[in-house]
Design an enzyme around this catalytic site. Structure first.
Site, PDB file in Angstrom:
ATOM      1  NE  ARG A 233      -3.396  -0.060   2.943  1.00  0.00           N
ATOM      2  CZ  ARG A 233      -3.895   0.079   4.161  1.00  0.00           C
ATOM      3  NH1 ARG A 233      -3.760  -0.906   5.059  1.00  0.00           N
ATOM      4  NH2 ARG A 233      -4.514   1.192   4.511  1.00  0.00           N
ATOM      5  CB  CYS A 294      -1.644   3.757   9.924  1.00  0.00           C
ATOM      6  SG  CYS A 294      -2.954   4.376  11.009  1.00  0.00           S
TER       7      CYS A 294
END
Length: 343
Positions: A233, A294
């Site tokens: 990601r 995050c």
């Protein structure tokens, strides 16, 4: 802020926040108050928590500070599981449940943004948690360590003194320590004073954007941004779990996947010496400020807990980007060139 849910033997009723605990140390007697055991380290083992609960478990009779276990199980939106189901299936006896999707700032378009101090106090009151209680937050046995540090970090940000994280419930179950299942019981509410929020623990979008725009420019601040998302990601090669959200990373951010901070078998946060080697291998300077990020501000707190366990850098120089990648990817413009993808 919407309420979390505590299940009673009848119908479910609204409920909110809670806390966590750590290792034991003797505190001296003051006046007529006998000495009690307190948990000292932020991360606490199953054996330590079990002993603390036996000595200072929640009770309708006692008015002394208690040790309260708080389940903070949460799963990514594409996982198919949910924390409330895992709480029903298996939990620490007398634990309460914190719903990470509901105890938030409901006015924000981004998930998991911090509630107001007033809403936080209401949540703690509804959970029946007192200001002087010790709270130990724990995760699901399935994930081991994932969302509990976020709840622990939140409690600390609102000034709750005795907060800890269990390392972890997976080991608790494997070691045969007591569990229960089914619906929950009534919790006596209490008055939790409205706390003062420590804004120094949080960084907002505008500041992070300015840091990213100035990355590598002469005179730019030496702040390090650590990203807890998976390497795929972060690189932009794997999709985000939220549909329509572009993957990639902020300029200058360092990929620090949560999986690298956990034991591959037990899913506990690794010992401090191993964590220090990982941080050093990433080129993270303990003398420089750190921003943890995050997907939605949840697993960024795992990095914070790991840095604390390793004694790596000063807690006063660490902040968490509450909106994290979900806010970032929606707010930056294509013309800004602030979403980087690895080739």
């Amino acid at each position: 802020m919407a309420a979390a849910t505590i299940f009673t033997r009848g119908a479910p009723r609204p409920l909110l926040f809670s806390r966590h605990a750590s290792r034991f140390s003797r505190t001296a007697s003051i006046g007529n108050i006998s000495s009690i055991r307190a948990l000292s380290s932020y991360l606490v083992t199953p054996t330590e928590l079990h002993a603390a609960l036996k000595k200072n478990s929640p009770s309708k009779i006692s008015t002394a500070p208690r040790t309260v276990a708080l389940c903070a199980s949460w799963f990514l939106p594409n996982d198919g599981r949910n924390g409330l189901d895992t709480f029903r299936e298996k939990r620490i006896p007398s634990a309460r449940f914190f719903d990470l999707d509901k105890v938030i700032d409901k006015r924000s378009p981004y998930p998991h943004m911090l509630p107001s101090a007033t809403d936080f106090a209401k949540a703690m009151s509804a959970l029946g948690i007192k200001r002087d209680d010790t709270v130990v937050v724990y995760d699901s046995a399935e994930l081991g360590m994932f969302s509990a540090p976020r709840v622990g970090w939140t409690l600390k940000a609102f000034g709750h003194d005795s907060v800890h994280v269990l390392n972890n419930f997976k080991l608790w179950v494997e070691q045969g320590l007591p569990t229960e299942s089914g619906e929950f019981w009534d919790v006596d509410t209490c008055v939790y004073p409205i706390p003062e929020f420590d804004a120094s623990k949080v960084v907002d979008f505008e500041e992070v954007k300015e840091l990213a725009k100035n990355y590598n420019k002469e005179g730019a601040e030496g702040i390090q941004i650590l990203d807890a998302r998976s390497a795929g990601r972060w690189s932009g090669k794997d999709p985000e779990p939220r549909p329509g959200l572009e993957s990639g990373h902020m300029p200058g951010s360092i990929s620090m996947p949560v999986s690298e901070l956990l034991d591959p078998v037990n899913k506990t946060i690794l010992p401090g010496d191993q964590l220090r080697k990982i941080f050093e291998s990433k080129g993270i300077d303990p003398a420089r400020p750190i921003i943890n990020s995050c997907g939605t501000g949840v697993t960024a707190a795992v990095i914070d807990a790991a840095l604390s366990e390793a004694g790596y850098g000063s807690a006063d120089k660490r902040r968490l980007y509450d909106g994290s990648w979900t806010e970032w990817a929606q707010r930056v413009k294509p013309s800004d060139n602030l979403i980087i993808k690895e080739q």
